[in-house]
Write an enzyme that holds these catalytic residues in place. Structure first.
Site, PDB file in Angstrom:
ATOM      1  N   CYS A   1      95.920  40.242 -58.313  1.00 49.16           N
ATOM      2  CA  CYS A   1      96.716  39.020 -58.156  1.00 49.16           C
ATOM      3  C   CYS A   1      95.834  37.918 -57.573  1.00 49.16           C
ATOM      4  CB  CYS A   1      97.892  39.300 -57.240  1.00 49.16           C
ATOM      5  SG  CYS A   1      98.851  37.841 -56.876  1.00 49.16           S
ATOM      6  N   CYS A  60     104.599  37.362 -61.442  1.00 50.25           N
ATOM      7  CA  CYS A  60     104.225  38.090 -60.227  1.00 50.25           C
ATOM      8  C   CYS A  60     104.268  39.571 -60.556  1.00 50.25           C
ATOM      9  CB  CYS A  60     105.221  37.751 -59.134  1.00 50.25           C
ATOM     10  SG  CYS A  60     105.249  38.919 -57.773  1.00 50.25           S
ATOM     11  N   CYS A 101     114.638  51.257 -42.701  1.00 52.93           N
ATOM     12  CA  CYS A 101     113.624  50.425 -43.335  1.00 52.93           C
ATOM     13  C   CYS A 101     112.560  50.022 -42.318  1.00 52.93           C
ATOM     14  CB  CYS A 101     114.259  49.187 -43.969  1.00 52.93           C
ATOM     15  SG  CYS A 101     115.230  48.222 -42.808  1.00 52.93           S
TER      16      CYS A 101
END
Ligand code: SAH
Length: 388
Positions: free
Chosen positions: A11, A93, A342
């Site tokens: 990227c 993306c 999380c």
């Protein structure tokens, strides 16, 4: 580096964007890194199973957001540079759904032909501020939310026709009005422009409604893995009373209800509870009930009322749970507590409490819900070791 590029890790804006902190590692190295982090934090509580990774860790995000602005080259769309309001222009993306990215590019191109202005956050003038796209991974349904600074939408019909003409896969389009000085993407008012304003997705044979604002995991493929582990760890036989705390739109509880006697869900956000009730009806989950409230208070009340639970599911936000919650959870005396987390740091802290108060972490399963980022999801089965 060559290997990374071959994997798709090459990227060009990853430093500016800051969303994918582990971009410089191969996916295998990322998994190794996360595994050792989890062992470091949770190993003292028991064996940490190998992290479950994605077979194809690309384009997994089914919730995609783009901000719009203008620079010398014309209209731009992209993501905010980390902790700023400067837009990094991107057309695609590697972790976002490709369909969603293509729709955003189309909208940007249409803006020029429709003379639609991007919203300017300094002068607070202009029209299109953000586009939010949500996709039901398993149904293929797509929702486009156009967040605008003002309500009046010039040439609305022909814009919608042009967009749907180019992307017939779009199921619904909603305009959301947000003219305020805020870093929140969505404003109060939503107007349905096309379709019925919601989409659905299917996880483990249950169907869930996704509205512009409702919480739904961003990586449905790995959500399936996470939820099936969570349900497996509940050890249900059909006779259990299950309490689903921090239940969001009721997803885990509704899936569990198919194998339990009944499910009681609690969630702070009233809109999410509305969605949970809708989802329960949609899935004929008549043995469920959902309540709006603070999970800790709810658990304290349940414990005070002398109620029992066989299984407690908890899926708190990043801050983890609190002492009042955990004290009452232990008082309810469930055979099993299934903790979906999380944030491994707060998970470790909370496991410290449970393991001191009659529970043992029997299974610890990390799941890679967010490849290329440093986030780490984990599901833990706690079993009661002491009869009270
Ligand atoms: N289990 C759900 C949602 C998990 S996200 C799912 O898998 O989709 C965590 C949820 O906790 C959010 O919906 C948030 O609104 C809720 N929440 C945060 N603080 C809370 C509290 N004190 N009491 C109850 N719910 C809370």
């Amino acid at each position: 580096m060559a290997k990374n590029a071959a994997m798709g890790n090459g990227c060009t804006v990853y430093k500016k964007c800051g969303g994918c902190q582990l971009q410089n590692m191969t996916y295998e190295d990322q998994l190794r890194y996360k595994q050792s982090k989890m062992i470091g934090l949770l190993g003292k509580f028991g064996h940490v199973n190998n992290i479950i990774g994605m077979e194809n860790p690309l384009h997994y995000r089914c919730k995609v957001q783009a901000a719009f602005s203008r620079d010398r080259s014309g209209i731009i769309s992209g993501v905010y540079q980390s902790s700023s309001h400067r837009i990094v222009p991107i057309d695609s993306c590697m972790i976002e759904d490709e369909n969603a990215d293509a729709i955003i590019v189309t909208i940007r191109k249409l803006m020029t032909s429709f003379k639609m202005k991007p919203f300017d956050e300094v002068s607070m003038k202009g029209f299109l501020r953000h586009v939010l796209i949500r996709k039901g991974y398993y149904t293929g349904q797509i929702m486009v939310v156009m967040v605008t600074g003002t309500e009046e939408f010039p040439n609305c019909r022909s814009f919608i026709n042009a967009l749907v003409g180019r992307h017939p896969e779009i199921t619904t389009i909603v305009q959301n009005v947000n003219g305020k000085f805020t870093s929140l993407v969505l404003g109060e008012k939503s107007i349905v422009l096309y379709g019925d304003g919601n989409i659905e997705d299917e996880i483990l044979d249950c169907t869930f409604r996704i509205s512009p604002k409702s919480f739904y995991q961003v990586n449905p493929q790995m959500t399936t893995v996470l939820y099936s582990k969570a349900v497996e760890y509940m050890g249900l036989t059909g006779k259990e009373t299950v309490v689903d705390t921090y239940c969001g739109t009721g997803t885990i509880g509704i899936i569990a209800s198919k194998k339990a006697k009944n499910v009681i869900g609690v969630e702070l956000n009233a809109d999410a509870v509305k969605d949970a009730k809708w989802n329960a009806k949609r899935n004929n989950a008549e043995n469920t009930s959902f309540y709006t409230g603070d999970a800790s208070e709810f658990m304290v009340d349940m414990a005070r009322a002398g109620m029992r639970a066989d299984v407690v599911i908890m899926d708190p936000p990043r801050a983890g749970s609190d002492l009042r919650f955990m004290r009452s959870a232990v008082k309810l005396n469930p055979n099993k507590i299934v903790y979906v987390s999380c944030n491994p740091e707060t998970l470790a802290r909370d496991l410290g409490y449970f393991t001191k108060h009659g529970y043992r972490a029997k299974r610890i399963q990390p799941v890679d819900m967010f490849p290329h980022t440093n986030h780490c999801e984990c599901v833990v089965q706690l079993v009661r070791v002491k009869e009270r």
